[in-house]
Design an enzyme around this catalytic site. Structure first.
Site, mmCIF file in Angstrom:
data_model
loop_
_atom_site.group_PDB
_atom_site.id
_atom_site.type_symbol
_atom_site.label_atom_id
_atom_site.label_comp_id
_atom_site.label_asym_id
_atom_site.label_seq_id
_atom_site.Cartn_x
_atom_site.Cartn_y
_atom_site.Cartn_z
ATOM 1 C CD GLU A 164 -3.224 -0.855 2.005
ATOM 2 O OE1 GLU A 164 -3.208 0.097 2.802
ATOM 3 O OE2 GLU A 164 -4.198 -1.615 1.867
ATOM 4 C CD GLU A 358 -3.792 -5.722 4.018
ATOM 5 O OE1 GLU A 358 -4.682 -4.923 4.374
ATOM 6 O OE2 GLU A 358 -2.578 -5.484 4.134
HETATM 7 C C1 NOJ Z 1 -4.498 -2.194 4.858
HETATM 8 C C2 NOJ Z 1 -3.179 -2.209 5.573
HETATM 9 O O1 NOJ Z 1 -2.226 -2.842 4.773
HETATM 10 C C3 NOJ Z 1 -3.259 -2.854 6.934
HETATM 11 O O2 NOJ Z 1 -2.071 -2.566 7.594
HETATM 12 C C4 NOJ Z 1 -4.486 -2.349 7.665
HETATM 13 O O3 NOJ Z 1 -4.546 -2.838 8.975
HETATM 14 C C5 NOJ Z 1 -5.726 -2.754 6.898
HETATM 15 N N1 NOJ Z 1 -5.691 -2.171 5.592
HETATM 16 C C6 NOJ Z 1 -7.047 -2.316 7.559
HETATM 17 O O4 NOJ Z 1 -7.113 -0.948 7.584
#
Ligand code: NOJ
Length: 454
Positions: A164, A358
């Site tokens: 990200e 994710e």
């Molecule tokens: C994306 C992120 O990579 C992660 O670190 C985060 O906890 C989750 N989204 C939820 O916000």
């Protein structure tokens, strides 16, 4: 369901969010370590990740849980400062030993490791030298990647470089809602993004050069997905344009093509170059060659989407959501279609095997009177999202899905106020309790998704 027979079902975490032991084992400080001390009023109830899930000491118990839940794969990240405390130079063998033991434990339990190199722990020493603004950053990251490959690639085959970049550049330095809470001009954040992408490319080169077996390499950006308001061709086209175009809301960093076109197609998007020409860093052909090192898999963290239709002026028009729309404990809308349209659009444009690196839901979870954690909304959410992903899998090459997250953890600026885990963590006692969704997900894995149909 359309999932391949070898579909990779996993769960994900990241180092700072779960490890704790921030002052142990010879680790150096990173941006979050330092800034949660100085500015922790920016974090929910002044919380810090110093102990978090104490995974550093409890990883064997956590791997045993993964095994119990039938996970085939585990996506975790290495904290750069645990293995190179100052970001460059001296290697910390104690940190290496921790990840060695974790990897051995995973392998011994038949859980395939997917290692992310950078999930936001920018070494403080490098930040002091300008961090992502410093033109040397790609070389520092390259040396880190070489070490990772040297030490871990005998057992780890799958790697994602950066997680990200939209957040570690955009949220941190443009919107000012993540450490170090800055709002810098576009000229600076665009330079950071270019250096971050070069770092990704240099890491791919070094991982390959130091590989101890053939590796599968990728990167893991995120995106909110533009969802066509109807399935009429013009609305689908409007969504496609909005998804890859310059964001109509938020900062420039919430952009899909800026991050992925150079990596996969070898050039930045023209529309963007035209729009931001005054603020762009110098971009050379040599840079683009580095950035576009071939990758094997393309990860995408996908949580939500936003509705779009073709406006009367022939341009994409963002729509407001329906009154009373379903939303999570983090106030994110529930939009299952994003796991259809996102992978479909990404595959059309980039034609790379895709991983959902994710996806998950923050719920108001607690331990019920019967001692269990009943999270039926997470089950319903995941079932809906996976149905969409299955629809996408009929049209695109989708290789795997990682639930976010294996367990409740430190949710950055939201501290411990948002629970995303399949496993509940009692942060007072460190007791782990698999939630109902964890047992449900075990069945999803066992049946390769078929149980969702019933
Ligand atoms: C994306 C992120 O990579 C992660 O670190 C985060 O906890 C989750 N989204 C939820 O916000």
């Amino acid at each position: 369901m359309n999932f391949r027979d070898d579909f990779v079902w996993g769960a994900a975490t990241s180092s700072y969010q779960i490890e704790g032991a921030q002052d142990e084992g010879g680790k150096g400080p990173h941006l979050w370590d330092e800034y949660v001390k100085e500015k922790n009023d920016k974090i929910f109830e002044n919380q810090r990740g110093d102990t978090s899930c104490d995974h550093y000491h409890r990883f064997r118990e956590d791997v045993a849980l993964m095994k119990e839940l039938g996970l085939k794969a585990y996506r975790f990240s290495v904290d750069w400062t645990r293995i190179i405390p100052e970001g460059t130079g001296k290697v910390n063998e104690e940190g290496i030993a921790f990840y060695d033991a974790l990897i051995d434990e995973l392998v011994a339990n038949d859980i395939e490791p997917y290692l992310t190199l950078f999930h936001w722990e920018l070494p403080m020493e490098l930040y002091k030298r300008g961090g992502w603004m410093n033109p040397q950053m790609p070389e520092w990251f390259a040396a880190y990647a070489a070490l990772i490959a040297d030490r871990f690639s005998d057992r780890v085959k799958n790697f994602f470089t950066i997680n990200e970049p939209q957040c570690f550049v955009g949220l941190a330095f443009s919107e000012g809602v993540h450490a170090p809470w800055l709002q810098l001009p576009n000229s600076q954040t665009l330079l950071m993004s270019h250096n971050a992408l070069k770092s990704h490319g240099r890491a791919i080169q070094e991982l390959r050069a130091h590989a101890r077996q053939p590796l599968t390499l990728g990167f893991a950006p995120t995106s909110g997905i533009a969802l066509p308001a109807t399935e009429k061709p013009e609305d689908i086209e409007a969504a496609r344009q909005a998804y890859f175009g310059i964001p109509q809301e938020g900062t420039w960093a919430w952009n899909t093509s800026w991050w992925s076109d150079p990596v996969i197609l070898g050039h930045y998007p023209d529309e963007f170059l035209r729009h931001f020409w005054k603020e762009l860093p110098k971009i050379t052909d040599e840079d683009l060659k580095i950035i576009s090192q071939p990758i094997d898999i393309y990860g995408q963290n996908i949580y939500l989407g936003y509705p779009v239709r073709m406006g009367d002026d022939g341009k994409p028009e963002l729509l407001s959501r329906n009154t009373g729309y379903a939303k999570s404990a983090s106030n994110w809308p529930m939009t299952p279609d994003c796991l259809y349209w996102g992978p479909k659009f990404l595959y059309e444009r980039y034609k790379k095997p895709l991983f959902i690196t994710e996806n998950g839901l923050a719920c108001h979870d607690w331990v019920h009177l019967d001692g269990k954690v009943h999270d039926s909304s997470r089950i319903d959410f995941t079932a809906r999202y996976l149905k969409s992903l299955s629809r996408a899998a009929a049209e695109a090459d989708i290789r795997g899905y990682f639930a976010w997250s294996l367990m409740d953890n430190f949710e950055w600026a939201e501290g411990f106020g948002q629970r995303y885990g399949l496993v509940f963590v009692d942060f007072q006692t460190q007791r782990r309790i698999p939630k109902d969704s964890a047992y449900w997900y075990r069945e999803v894995i066992r049946t390769n998704g078929e149980c969702i149909e019933g």
